[in-house]
Design a protein around this motif. Sequence first.
Motif, PDB file in Angstrom:
ATOM      1  N   ALA A 162       2.614  22.582   4.250  1.00  0.00           N
ATOM      2  CA  ALA A 162       2.028  23.915   4.105  1.00  0.00           C
ATOM      3  C   ALA A 162       2.762  24.754   3.066  1.00  0.00           C
ATOM      4  N   GLU A 163       3.952  24.348   2.679  1.00  0.00           N
ATOM      5  CA  GLU A 163       4.678  25.059   1.638  1.00  0.00           C
ATOM      6  C   GLU A 163       4.053  24.853   0.257  1.00  0.00           C
ATOM      7  N   HIS A 164       3.175  23.855   0.132  1.00  0.00           N
ATOM      8  CA  HIS A 164       2.569  23.536  -1.159  1.00  0.00           C
ATOM      9  C   HIS A 164       1.138  24.074  -1.203  1.00  0.00           C
ATOM     10  N   PRO A 165       0.820  24.934  -2.151  1.00  0.00           N
ATOM     11  CA  PRO A 165      -0.511  25.547  -2.181  1.00  0.00           C
ATOM     12  C   PRO A 165      -1.644  24.568  -2.482  1.00  0.00           C
ATOM     13  N   GLU A 166      -1.310  23.372  -2.905  1.00  0.00           N
ATOM     14  CA  GLU A 166      -2.355  22.376  -3.174  1.00  0.00           C
ATOM     15  C   GLU A 166      -3.072  21.934  -1.899  1.00  0.00           C
ATOM     16  N   PHE A 167      -2.422  22.103  -0.745  1.00  0.00           N
ATOM     17  CA  PHE A 167      -3.027  21.724   0.528  1.00  0.00           C
ATOM     18  C   PHE A 167      -3.854  22.893   1.065  1.00  0.00           C
ATOM     19  N   LYS A 168      -5.138  22.635   1.303  1.00  0.00           N
ATOM     20  CA  LYS A 168      -6.087  23.684   1.683  1.00  0.00           C
ATOM     21  C   LYS A 168      -6.550  23.591   3.127  1.00  0.00           C
ATOM     22  N   GLY A 169      -6.200  22.531   3.825  1.00  0.00           N
ATOM     23  CA  GLY A 169      -6.634  22.350   5.199  1.00  0.00           C
ATOM     24  C   GLY A 169      -5.919  21.165   5.811  1.00  0.00           C
ATOM     25  N   VAL A 170      -6.344  20.788   7.005  1.00  0.00           N
ATOM     26  CA  VAL A 170      -5.744  19.686   7.758  1.00  0.00           C
ATOM     27  C   VAL A 170      -6.818  18.655   8.058  1.00  0.00           C
ATOM     28  N   LYS A 171      -6.478  17.393   7.864  1.00  0.00           N
ATOM     29  CA  LYS A 171      -7.378  16.283   8.182  1.00  0.00           C
ATOM     30  C   LYS A 171      -6.880  15.591   9.454  1.00  0.00           C
ATOM     31  N   LEU A 172      -7.763  15.499  10.462  1.00  0.00           N
ATOM     32  CA  LEU A 172      -7.454  14.827  11.714  1.00  0.00           C
ATOM     33  C   LEU A 172      -8.463  13.716  11.950  1.00  0.00           C
ATOM     34  N   HIS A 173      -7.978  12.585  12.440  1.00  0.00           N
ATOM     35  CA  HIS A 173      -8.861  11.431  12.681  1.00  0.00           C
ATOM     36  C   HIS A 173      -8.567  10.882  14.080  1.00  0.00           C
ATOM     37  N   PRO A 174      -9.098  11.548  15.124  1.00  0.00           N
ATOM     38  CA  PRO A 174      -8.784  11.108  16.485  1.00  0.00           C
ATOM     39  C   PRO A 174      -9.162   9.655  16.776  1.00  0.00           C
ATOM     40  N   SER A 175     -10.201   9.162  16.143  1.00  0.00           N
ATOM     41  CA  SER A 175     -10.598   7.780  16.386  1.00  0.00           C
ATOM     42  C   SER A 175      -9.601   6.798  15.795  1.00  0.00           C
ATOM     43  N   GLU A 176      -9.205   7.028  14.564  1.00  0.00           N
ATOM     44  CA  GLU A 176      -8.259   6.134  13.893  1.00  0.00           C
ATOM     45  C   GLU A 176      -6.911   6.120  14.605  1.00  0.00           C
ATOM     46  N   ASP A 177      -6.482   7.288  15.074  1.00  0.00           N
ATOM     47  CA  ASP A 177      -5.143   7.401  15.653  1.00  0.00           C
ATOM     48  C   ASP A 177      -5.138   7.433  17.179  1.00  0.00           C
ATOM     49  N   ALA A 210      -6.147  19.109  -1.592  1.00  0.00           N
ATOM     50  CA  ALA A 210      -5.944  18.091  -0.557  1.00  0.00           C
ATOM     51  C   ALA A 210      -5.902  18.697   0.834  1.00  0.00           C
ATOM     52  N   TYR A 211      -6.189  17.830   1.811  1.00  0.00           N
ATOM     53  CA  TYR A 211      -5.943  18.114   3.215  1.00  0.00           C
ATOM     54  C   TYR A 211      -4.604  17.476   3.621  1.00  0.00           C
ATOM     55  N   ILE A 212      -3.932  18.105   4.554  1.00  0.00           N
ATOM     56  CA  ILE A 212      -2.731  17.531   5.154  1.00  0.00           C
ATOM     57  C   ILE A 212      -3.178  16.563   6.246  1.00  0.00           C
ATOM     58  N   TYR A 213      -2.907  15.284   6.081  1.00  0.00           N
ATOM     59  CA  TYR A 213      -3.232  14.315   7.125  1.00  0.00           C
ATOM     60  C   TYR A 213      -2.143  14.340   8.197  1.00  0.00           C
ATOM     61  N   LEU A 214      -2.557  14.499   9.444  1.00  0.00           N
ATOM     62  CA  LEU A 214      -1.627  14.535  10.561  1.00  0.00           C
ATOM     63  C   LEU A 214      -2.064  13.581  11.664  1.00  0.00           C
ATOM     64  N   ASP A 215      -1.093  12.911  12.254  1.00  0.00           N
ATOM     65  CA  ASP A 215      -1.311  12.058  13.422  1.00  0.00           C
ATOM     66  C   ASP A 215      -0.530  12.664  14.583  1.00  0.00           C
ATOM     67  N   PRO A 216      -1.190  13.432  15.460  1.00  0.00           N
ATOM     68  CA  PRO A 216      -0.468  14.148  16.513  1.00  0.00           C
ATOM     69  C   PRO A 216      -0.046  13.296  17.699  1.00  0.00           C
ATOM     70  N   THR A 217      -0.246  11.970  17.634  1.00  0.00           N
ATOM     71  CA  THR A 217       0.282  11.154  18.720  1.00  0.00           C
ATOM     72  C   THR A 217       1.810  11.220  18.760  1.00  0.00           C
ATOM     73  N   ASP A 218       2.422  11.569  17.621  1.00  0.00           N
ATOM     74  CA  ASP A 218       3.837  11.959  17.586  1.00  0.00           C
ATOM     75  C   ASP A 218       3.836  13.443  17.256  1.00  0.00           C
TER      76      ASP A 218
END
Length: 243
Positions: free
Chosen positions: A87-102, A67-75
């Motif tokens: 990030a403590e969980h090895p199942e997460f391999k990257g970060v998903k960002l969606h500037p348009s959605e958020d 999985a990717y870690i989904y993050l909304d950096p508006t907060d």
Amino acid sequence: MPIDAHCHTGSFEPLFRGSHDIEDLLAAWDSAGVSQGVISNVMSGEMTLANDLALKACRRHPGKVAAYIYLDPTDLPAALRELDRCAEHPEFKGVKLHPSEDAWFPYLDHYFPLFRRIGQLDLAVLMHSGTYPHSGPLACAAAARHFPDIPFILGHFGLADYSWECFPAGEMSDNVHVDTTANPMVRVLSEWIEKFGAERMLWGSDFPFYDVSYEAAKIGYLACSPAERDLIAGGNAARILKL
């Protein structure tokens, strides 16, 4: 066998009726001959829930689903806390960002602390690209050039309207990669390979928005060698996302 570097699970009402859970995705993968993949749940205002659901799917299917870690950096403080938590969980391999959605602009230095922390954690970034005004490829690349050690993947190759903007984005910084999802212009995808090499392109399905078998068929039409096709189909994802 392909590795799906860009796909989703969950409910997408009102775009699609019903839920599209991990079992639906796995069935689609099996039908298309996909070996494994990396999911993300994009849920504005629900980062923790989105990531907990992704982690649950990974644990139900270890070695098959990451999985990717989904993050909304508006907060931003909340996004940083969520990044460290996941990030403590090895199942997460990257970060998903969606500037348009958020609704945020990735090139603003206000968000650079998030990218800085992503780099410290040695994670890749998959960023939606191709939607005006927040997710143009050049807007994404303007952030990427400040963090050369982070692989930035422009999801959808800018979609159809912004595909050509990916080329100056790729020239701006050599850590800019693209993926093939949802982009029907195989000829333009092939031009990217000719200009930048196959090492900077990943394959994905964008399930459930697109059919996995349809997206997989595009791999065979790319103008490249069998070795380059293997990199795009899964080799690059395995390397960049440490699968």
